[in-house]
Design an enzyme around this catalytic site. Structure first.
Site, PDB file in Angstrom:
ATOM      1  N   ARG A  95      -5.575  -4.382 -29.265  1.00 17.21           N
ATOM      2  CA  ARG A  95      -4.861  -4.504 -27.980  1.00 17.21           C
ATOM      3  C   ARG A  95      -4.437  -3.130 -27.467  1.00 17.21           C
ATOM      4  O   ARG A  95      -4.541  -2.825 -26.277  1.00 17.21           O
ATOM      5  CB  ARG A  95      -3.636  -5.416 -28.137  1.00 17.21           C
TER       6      ARG A  95
ATOM      7  N   HIS B 238      10.818  -7.868 -24.962  1.00 15.12           N
ATOM      8  CA  HIS B 238       9.935  -8.201 -26.095  1.00 15.12           C
ATOM      9  C   HIS B 238       9.404  -6.948 -26.767  1.00 15.12           C
ATOM     10  O   HIS B 238       8.421  -7.009 -27.507  1.00 15.12           O
ATOM     11  CB  HIS B 238       8.774  -9.089 -25.627  1.00 15.12           C
TER      12      HIS B 238
ATOM     13  N   CYS C  35       7.876   8.588 -44.443  1.00 13.61           N
ATOM     14  CA  CYS C  35       8.655   8.316 -45.676  1.00 13.61           C
ATOM     15  C   CYS C  35       7.822   7.497 -46.653  1.00 13.61           C
ATOM     16  O   CYS C  35       8.273   7.178 -47.749  1.00 13.61           O
ATOM     17  CB  CYS C  35       9.949   7.567 -45.326  1.00 13.61           C
TER      18      CYS C  35
ATOM     19  N   GLY D  22       4.102 -13.581 -12.541  1.00 11.79           N
ATOM     20  CA  GLY D  22       3.097 -13.568 -13.610  1.00 11.79           C
ATOM     21  C   GLY D  22       3.570 -14.072 -14.948  1.00 11.79           C
ATOM     22  O   GLY D  22       3.115 -13.582 -15.981  1.00 11.79           O
ATOM     23  N   THR D  23       4.487 -15.063 -14.940  1.00 12.21           N
ATOM     24  CA  THR D  23       4.874 -15.623 -16.237  1.00 12.21           C
ATOM     25  C   THR D  23       4.689 -17.135 -16.236  1.00 12.21           C
ATOM     26  O   THR D  23       4.943 -17.808 -15.253  1.00 12.21           O
ATOM     27  CB  THR D  23       6.327 -15.255 -16.612  1.00 12.21           C
TER      28      THR D  23
ATOM     29  N   ASN E 257       2.829 -16.602  -8.705  1.00  5.19           N
ATOM     30  CA  ASN E 257       1.949 -16.963  -9.812  1.00  5.19           C
ATOM     31  C   ASN E 257       0.656 -17.527  -9.233  1.00  5.19           C
ATOM     32  O   ASN E 257       0.674 -18.194  -8.202  1.00  5.19           O
ATOM     33  CB  ASN E 257       2.634 -18.011 -10.713  1.00  5.19           C
TER      34      ASN E 257
END
Ligand code: BV8
Ligand code: ZN
Length: 242
Positions: free
Chosen positions: A72, A121, A152, A189-190, A215
């Protein structure tokens, strides 16, 4: 009301609103070439995101999960913001008070010049060490080795919020505050099915704000929105600016 009249009404609300909040989802990056979560055929090798974007999946097979994220990241690195991202940057510059809450982890809003972005998110370019818990930005595509290691020696995880994980407290609180106090919430767009992000629009309505949805399809929010514009955000968002 015709689509043109709806757009004119939405533009007037945005023109006069003293405080504007925006909530975006994967659909706003679709026209940039970033696959959405609910694209037909899944996001990758026909795995469902709900099966890979979880702490359990990472625990069980960190290499498989990192292969998905590396794929991605490499794909997103070649994508550019689209006219929808730039329109939101322009709306921010005109508004007295503006907050952009995004569910997206692709970083395209910042690349388009948006300033006040709450990434509820997380961010696919952040990596967090399981050992020392340091979070850094790692832009390398592809990553030299999977799973990547921290200086580390600890194993790194993607700096995103997985299903079953709590949202970053500060960003979430700021998002709720912005949505409770805005005059207009623009939702673009959700699919409005992932919680708690999907609770923001009902919260805006309960707080007396107008909610404009953009949308390409009907969503569970469409019926409740004050105004629901049907079409691609890359085309509709620029029409909302004078
Ligand atoms: C939590 C980062 C608690 C990772 C993501 C049962 C019922 C209700 C809720 C739940 C349930 N079971 C579990 C839950 C909770 C769960 C949830 O909501 N699950 C869903 C599947 C039901 N939520 C969580 O687990 C959240 N955490 O609840 O924690 C807790 C509290 C305290 C202590 C411990 C635990 C965490 C959720 C965050 C998950 N992470 N992303 C990554 O990206 O890899 S979510 C991920 O999916 C994306 O970030 C995105 O947010 C989401 C997909 O949603 P959308 O953005 O809307 O995208 P989608 O593809 O779905 O839709 C695209 C839309 O665009 C469509 O509507 C389409 O029509 C439209 N579109 C397409 N093209 C265009 C367009 N529109 C305009 N123009 C276009 N061109
Ligand atoms: Zn470390």
């Amino acid at each position: 009301m015709t689509a043109t009249a709806q757009i004119e009404t939405a533009r007037a609300w945005l023109r006069t609103a003293r405080s504007i909040a925006v909530l975006t989802g994967a659909g706003i990056s679709a026209e940039s070439g970033v696959p959405t979560f609910r694209d037909p055929g899944g996001l990758w090798r026909n795995y469902r995101p709900e099966d890979l974007a979880t702490p359990e999946a990472f625990q069980r097979d960190p290499l498989l999960v990192w292969q998905w994220y590396d794929w991605r990241r490499s794909l997103i690195a070649n994508c550019r913001p689209n006219l929808g991202h730039y329109a939101l940057r322009d709306i921010e510059q005109r508004a007295a008070a503006f907050t952009l809450v995004t569910q997206n982890v692709d970083g395209l809003h910042e690349r388009a010049g948006s300033q006040r972005v709450l990434k509820i998110h997380g961010d696919i370019w952040w990596v967090t060490c399981l050992q020392c818990e340091k979070t850094t930005t790692d832009l390398r595509v592809p990553l030299p080795d999977l799973p990547p290691r921290c200086a580390c020696g600890g194993m790194l995880r993607p700096g995103v919020v997985w299903f079953g994980e709590p949202l970053p407290q500060w960003a979430w609180q700021q998002a709720e505050e912005a949505v409770k106090t805005c005059e207009v919430l623009l939702v673009a767009g959700t699919s409005a099915v992932v919680y708690p992000a999907a609770s923001l629009a009902p919260l805006a309505l309960a707080s007396g704000a107008r909610v404009i949805e953009i949308n390409s399809e009907e969503t569970p929010l469409s019926g409740a929105a004050t105004c629901s514009l049907r079409g691609p955000s890359g085309e509709l968002l620029p029409l909302l600016i004078d």
